[in-house]
Design a protein around this motif. Structure first.
Motif, PDB file in Angstrom:
ATOM      1  N   ALA A   1      22.967  73.342  63.655  1.00 48.75           N
ATOM      2  CA  ALA A   1      22.110  74.372  64.255  1.00 48.75           C
ATOM      3  C   ALA A   1      21.469  75.229  63.164  1.00 48.75           C
ATOM      4  N   GLY A   2      21.085  74.586  62.042  1.00 55.85           N
ATOM      5  CA  GLY A   2      20.431  75.327  60.958  1.00 55.85           C
ATOM      6  C   GLY A   2      18.926  75.207  61.059  1.00 55.85           C
ATOM      7  N   GLY A   3      18.252  75.169  59.907  1.00 55.64           N
ATOM      8  CA  GLY A   3      16.782  75.155  59.881  1.00 55.64           C
ATOM      9  C   GLY A   3      16.195  73.940  60.578  1.00 55.64           C
ATOM     10  N   ALA A   4      16.680  72.741  60.242  1.00 55.13           N
ATOM     11  CA  ALA A   4      16.142  71.534  60.877  1.00 55.13           C
ATOM     12  C   ALA A   4      16.510  71.514  62.358  1.00 55.13           C
ATOM     13  N   GLY A   5      17.724  71.979  62.661  1.00 54.47           N
ATOM     14  CA  GLY A   5      18.206  71.978  64.041  1.00 54.47           C
ATOM     15  C   GLY A   5      17.373  72.844  64.974  1.00 54.47           C
TER      16      GLY A   5
ATOM     17  N   ALA B   1      28.713  81.033  64.360  1.00 52.19           N
ATOM     18  CA  ALA B   1      27.633  82.034  64.325  1.00 52.19           C
ATOM     19  C   ALA B   1      26.275  81.336  64.314  1.00 52.19           C
ATOM     20  N   ALA B   2      26.166  80.231  63.569  1.00 51.51           N
ATOM     21  CA  ALA B   2      24.893  79.494  63.523  1.00 51.51           C
ATOM     22  C   ALA B   2      24.579  78.923  64.910  1.00 51.51           C
ATOM     23  N   GLU B   3      25.623  78.402  65.554  1.00 53.17           N
ATOM     24  CA  GLU B   3      25.441  77.836  66.903  1.00 53.17           C
ATOM     25  C   GLU B   3      24.957  78.924  67.870  1.00 53.17           C
TER      26      GLU B   3
ATOM     27  N   GLU C   1      18.832  60.542  63.218  1.00 55.79           N
ATOM     28  CA  GLU C   1      19.241  61.206  61.969  1.00 55.79           C
ATOM     29  C   GLU C   1      18.096  62.067  61.445  1.00 55.79           C
ATOM     30  N   VAL C   2      18.403  63.264  60.870  1.00 52.28           N
ATOM     31  CA  VAL C   2      17.338  64.012  60.184  1.00 52.28           C
ATOM     32  C   VAL C   2      17.429  63.870  58.671  1.00 52.28           C
ATOM     33  N   VAL C   3      18.620  63.548  58.146  1.00 48.09           N
ATOM     34  CA  VAL C   3      18.731  63.380  56.693  1.00 48.09           C
ATOM     35  C   VAL C   3      17.854  62.199  56.268  1.00 48.09           C
ATOM     36  N   TYR C   4      17.019  62.407  55.245  1.00 44.07           N
ATOM     37  CA  TYR C   4      16.174  61.295  54.788  1.00 44.07           C
ATOM     38  C   TYR C   4      16.353  61.001  53.305  1.00 44.07           C
ATOM     39  N   ARG C   5      17.260  61.741  52.659  1.00 45.90           N
ATOM     40  CA  ARG C   5      17.617  61.411  51.278  1.00 45.90           C
ATOM     41  C   ARG C   5      19.111  61.331  51.171  1.00 45.90           C
TER      42      ARG C   5
ATOM     43  N   HIS D   1      26.216  71.707  68.894  1.00 41.38           N
ATOM     44  CA  HIS D   1      27.465  71.996  68.198  1.00 41.38           C
ATOM     45  C   HIS D   1      27.179  72.256  66.725  1.00 41.38           C
ATOM     46  N   ASP D   2      27.790  73.319  66.177  1.00 44.27           N
ATOM     47  CA  ASP D   2      27.715  73.563  64.731  1.00 44.27           C
ATOM     48  C   ASP D   2      29.097  73.972  64.263  1.00 44.27           C
ATOM     49  N   ALA D   3      29.476  73.532  63.051  1.00 41.15           N
ATOM     50  CA  ALA D   3      30.784  73.904  62.511  1.00 41.15           C
ATOM     51  C   ALA D   3      30.884  75.420  62.351  1.00 41.15           C
ATOM     52  N   ASP D   4      29.749  76.072  62.207  1.00 44.58           N
ATOM     53  CA  ASP D   4      29.719  77.529  62.058  1.00 44.58           C
ATOM     54  C   ASP D   4      29.339  78.134  63.413  1.00 44.58           C
TER      55      ASP D   4
ATOM     56  N   GLY E   1      25.920  63.528  54.607  1.00 43.90           N
ATOM     57  CA  GLY E   1      25.296  62.218  54.402  1.00 43.90           C
ATOM     58  C   GLY E   1      24.389  62.223  53.184  1.00 43.90           C
ATOM     59  N   MET E   2      24.007  63.451  52.729  1.00 43.06           N
ATOM     60  CA  MET E   2      23.249  63.545  51.475  1.00 43.06           C
ATOM     61  C   MET E   2      24.223  63.316  50.323  1.00 43.06           C
ATOM     62  N   ALA E   3      23.679  63.013  49.128  1.00 45.79           N
ATOM     63  CA  ALA E   3      24.541  62.702  47.985  1.00 45.79           C
ATOM     64  C   ALA E   3      25.541  63.833  47.727  1.00 45.79           C
TER      65      ALA E   3
ATOM     66  N   ASP F   1      15.972  56.699  61.871  1.00 44.72           N
ATOM     67  CA  ASP F   1      16.339  57.314  60.582  1.00 44.72           C
ATOM     68  C   ASP F   1      15.545  58.618  60.360  1.00 44.72           C
ATOM     69  N   GLY F   2      15.941  59.354  59.307  1.00 46.10           N
ATOM     70  CA  GLY F   2      15.327  60.661  59.029  1.00 46.10           C
ATOM     71  C   GLY F   2      13.870  60.557  58.619  1.00 46.10           C
ATOM     72  N   GLY F   3      13.412  59.346  58.297  1.00 48.65           N
ATOM     73  CA  GLY F   3      11.997  59.151  57.989  1.00 48.65           C
ATOM     74  C   GLY F   3      11.118  59.427  59.202  1.00 48.65           C
ATOM     75  N   GLY F   4      11.694  59.271  60.403  1.00 51.31           N
ATOM     76  CA  GLY F   4      10.913  59.537  61.622  1.00 51.31           C
ATOM     77  C   GLY F   4      10.400  60.977  61.627  1.00 51.31           C
ATOM     78  N   MET F   5      11.304  61.929  61.350  1.00 56.80           N
ATOM     79  CA  MET F   5      10.901  63.338  61.350  1.00 56.80           C
ATOM     80  C   MET F   5      10.035  63.667  60.133  1.00 56.80           C
ATOM     81  N   ALA F   6      10.403  63.084  58.977  1.00 58.45           N
ATOM     82  CA  ALA F   6       9.650  63.374  57.748  1.00 58.45           C
ATOM     83  C   ALA F   6       8.198  62.910  57.893  1.00 58.45           C
ATOM     84  N   VAL F   7       8.011  61.715  58.439  1.00 58.19           N
ATOM     85  CA  VAL F   7       6.658  61.195  58.636  1.00 58.19           C
ATOM     86  C   VAL F   7       5.953  61.987  59.738  1.00 58.19           C
TER      87      VAL F   7
ATOM     88  N   ALA G   1      21.800  66.868  62.690  1.00 57.99           N
ATOM     89  CA  ALA G   1      20.942  67.809  61.959  1.00 57.99           C
ATOM     90  C   ALA G   1      21.768  68.689  61.022  1.00 57.99           C
ATOM     91  N   THR G   2      22.715  68.072  60.292  1.00 58.68           N
ATOM     92  CA  THR G   2      23.432  68.788  59.232  1.00 58.68           C
ATOM     93  C   THR G   2      23.125  68.056  57.908  1.00 58.68           C
ATOM     94  N   PRO G   3      23.483  68.651  56.765  1.00 55.59           N
ATOM     95  CA  PRO G   3      23.219  67.955  55.495  1.00 55.59           C
ATOM     96  C   PRO G   3      24.245  66.853  55.184  1.00 55.59           C
TER      97      PRO G   3
HETATM   98  P1  NAD Z   1      20.825  74.276  57.001  1.00 51.91           P
HETATM   99  O1  NAD Z   1      21.728  74.604  55.887  1.00 51.91           O
HETATM  100  O2  NAD Z   1      19.770  75.241  57.424  1.00 51.91           O
HETATM  101  O3  NAD Z   1      21.699  73.955  58.322  1.00 51.91           O
HETATM  102  C1  NAD Z   1      22.739  73.029  58.348  1.00 51.91           C
HETATM  103  C2  NAD Z   1      23.700  73.402  59.488  1.00 51.91           C
HETATM  104  O4  NAD Z   1      24.666  72.348  59.593  1.00 51.91           O
HETATM  105  C3  NAD Z   1      24.471  74.695  59.232  1.00 51.91           C
HETATM  106  O5  NAD Z   1      24.362  75.538  60.376  1.00 51.91           O
HETATM  107  C4  NAD Z   1      25.920  74.221  59.020  1.00 51.91           C
HETATM  108  O6  NAD Z   1      26.886  75.132  59.511  1.00 51.91           O
HETATM  109  C5  NAD Z   1      25.931  72.939  59.811  1.00 51.91           C
HETATM  110  N1  NAD Z   1      26.961  71.993  59.377  1.00 51.91           N
HETATM  111  C6  NAD Z   1      27.235  71.579  58.116  1.00 51.91           C
HETATM  112  N2  NAD Z   1      28.205  70.654  58.124  1.00 51.91           N
HETATM  113  C7  NAD Z   1      28.547  70.458  59.432  1.00 51.91           C
HETATM  114  C8  NAD Z   1      29.469  69.608  60.086  1.00 51.91           C
HETATM  115  N3  NAD Z   1      30.251  68.760  59.395  1.00 51.91           N
HETATM  116  N4  NAD Z   1      29.563  69.671  61.429  1.00 51.91           N
HETATM  117  C9  NAD Z   1      28.780  70.519  62.147  1.00 51.91           C
HETATM  118  N5  NAD Z   1      27.872  71.353  61.570  1.00 51.91           N
HETATM  119  C10 NAD Z   1      27.760  71.313  60.230  1.00 51.91           C
HETATM  120  O7  NAD Z   1      20.174  72.863  56.622  1.00 51.91           O
HETATM  121  P2  NAD Z   1      18.829  72.253  57.218  1.00 51.91           P
HETATM  122  O8  NAD Z   1      17.654  72.858  56.553  1.00 51.91           O
HETATM  123  O9  NAD Z   1      18.914  72.316  58.690  1.00 51.91           O
HETATM  124  O10 NAD Z   1      18.907  70.741  56.701  1.00 51.91           O
HETATM  125  C11 NAD Z   1      19.797  69.811  57.254  1.00 51.91           C
HETATM  126  C12 NAD Z   1      19.369  68.417  56.819  1.00 51.91           C
HETATM  127  O11 NAD Z   1      18.096  68.126  57.416  1.00 51.91           O
HETATM  128  C13 NAD Z   1      19.156  68.262  55.312  1.00 51.91           C
HETATM  129  O12 NAD Z   1      19.624  67.000  54.915  1.00 51.91           O
HETATM  130  C14 NAD Z   1      17.644  68.313  55.171  1.00 51.91           C
HETATM  131  O13 NAD Z   1      17.187  67.595  54.029  1.00 51.91           O
HETATM  132  C15 NAD Z   1      17.235  67.593  56.435  1.00 51.91           C
HETATM  133  N6  NAD Z   1      15.861  67.839  56.880  1.00 51.91           N
HETATM  134  C16 NAD Z   1      15.119  66.763  57.192  1.00 51.91           C
HETATM  135  C17 NAD Z   1      13.825  66.936  57.620  1.00 51.91           C
HETATM  136  C18 NAD Z   1      13.001  65.724  57.934  1.00 51.91           C
HETATM  137  O14 NAD Z   1      11.771  65.855  58.005  1.00 51.91           O
HETATM  138  N7  NAD Z   1      13.598  64.562  58.135  1.00 51.91           N
HETATM  139  C19 NAD Z   1      13.276  68.222  57.764  1.00 51.91           C
HETATM  140  C20 NAD Z   1      14.086  69.317  57.460  1.00 51.91           C
HETATM  141  C21 NAD Z   1      15.386  69.115  57.004  1.00 51.91           C
END
Ligand code: NAD
Length: 278
Positions: free
Chosen positions: A133-137, A160-162, A222-226, A155-158, A200-202, A245-251, A196-198
């Motif tokens: 539930a962060g920026g991408a979420g 407050a973010a949820e 998936e939103v992760v694309y790297r 659902h978010d692990a945090d 899966g990234m390196a 895959d995360g390329g869908g959102m990126a594209v 929509a969490t990070p």
């Molecule tokens: P962010 O830090 O704003 O939010 C991530 C959220 O995930 C946080 O609220 C965190 O508490 C939660 N979280 C982390 N681990 C968790 C877990 N194990 N279970 C549940 N919640 C968990 O990050 P963001 O900006 O939302 O980016 C997330 C991913 O999306 C990154 O990999 C980013 O590169 C990717 N992204 C992709 C695109 C795209 O176009 N495909 C666009 C934006 C972001």
């Protein structure tokens, strides 16, 4: 050539961004003169974002994409907000037009278009679980509600973010639920999951939830694309689940940015194929 466009990307740590190649190749197909350059601000912690925007305007730029960590901060330096930006409080594109700076959010329509294409006609039904539930979420949950799913669980692990994300949307949205009871409760019950969490990234290896608990008919977006091929996607495919895959959102967000900047309709299938070759 039917037009000359200069476009920038402002963000931190963006020197390896795929956006320049993605935008410029598609613009060439559309017959446009189009230059797209990254402006990496990572070494300038006290950057004056307003002055950066003015510099781009003065240099004749048509627009700038904006990425981490400026998607909220940029709102203090624009003259107009699109309705989506007003709703989400987050922008990834600023259009320059004769002294006006209009902030747009193309992540929401970008993900919406990618998911709609993936699910096909009448696919946006039933219950979806969004993990993260962060920026991408913020953008993906808005897209899920736009598409008209019956139930969207977040659902978010945090906690407050949820809660913050739910507060932004909940008025008049009985279909949007908190992930009470945790992942174990929801995973077997939903028709699809948006990750929509990070994770899966390196720098955040692993998987955020247990793919084996999903129904055999469930899909995974998936939103992760790297990297593009995450552990989540590998496990989901090994189970025979349909995956986006995360390329869908990126594209999708890049195509929507191009459309707003130029007024032309990019070919998202061609852009997706190009993205996979990058
Ligand atoms: P962010 O830090 O704003 O939010 C991530 C959220 O995930 C946080 O609220 C965190 O508490 C939660 N979280 C982390 N681990 C968790 C877990 N194990 N279970 C549940 N919640 C968990 O990050 P963001 O900006 O939302 O980016 C997330 C991913 O999306 C990154 O990999 C980013 O590169 C990717 N992204 C992709 C695109 C795209 O176009 N495909 C666009 C934006 C972001």
């Amino acid at each position: 050539m039917t037009g000359e466009y200069r476009v920038a990307l402002l963000g931190n740590g963006i020197r390896a961004s795929l956006s320049p190649a993605l935008h410029m190749t598609e613009a060439r197909h559309l017959g446009l003169g189009y230059e797209y350059r990254t402006v990496d601000l990572i070494d300038r912690p006290h950057v004056d974002l307003g002055a950066e925007l003015r510099r781009l305007e003065d240099a004749g730029y048509a627009a700038t994409n904006v990425t981490h960590p400026y998607k909220q901060a940029v709102l203090d330096h624009v003259t107009d907000l699109s309705p989506t930006v007003r709703h989400l409080g987050s922008a990834n594109l600023v259009l320059f037009d004769d002294g006006r700076r209009t902030a747009h959010n193309t992540d929401r329509p970008g993900f919406r278009a990618a998911l709609a294409g993936f699910l096909g006609d009448d696919g946006a039904t039933g219950a979806v679980l969004q993990v993260g539930a962060g920026g991408a979420g913020l953008a993906t949950v808005a897209a899920l509600l736009d598409l008209g799913f019956d139930t969207v669980v977040v659902h978010d692990a945090d906690p407050a973010a949820e809660a913050t994300l739910l507060d932004r949307f909940s008025a008049g949205r009985p279909r949007l639920l908190p992930g009470d009871g945790g992942l174990d409760r929801w995973l077997p019950r939903v028709d699809g999951v948006v990750h929509a969490t990070p994770v899966g990234m390196a720098e955040h290896p692993g998987v955020a939830f247990d793919v084996d608990r999903l129904a055999p008919s469930a899909w995974v977006a998936e939103v992760v694309y790297r990297p593009l091929e995450t552990e989540l996607l590998r496990r989901a495919r090994a189970r025979g689940l349909a995956t986006l895959d995360g390329g869908g959102m990126a594209v999708g967000q890049a195509a929507e940015s191009l459309r707003l900047i130029t007024g032309l309709d990019p070919d998202t299938i061609r852009m997706h194929a190009h993205f996979h070759r990058l």
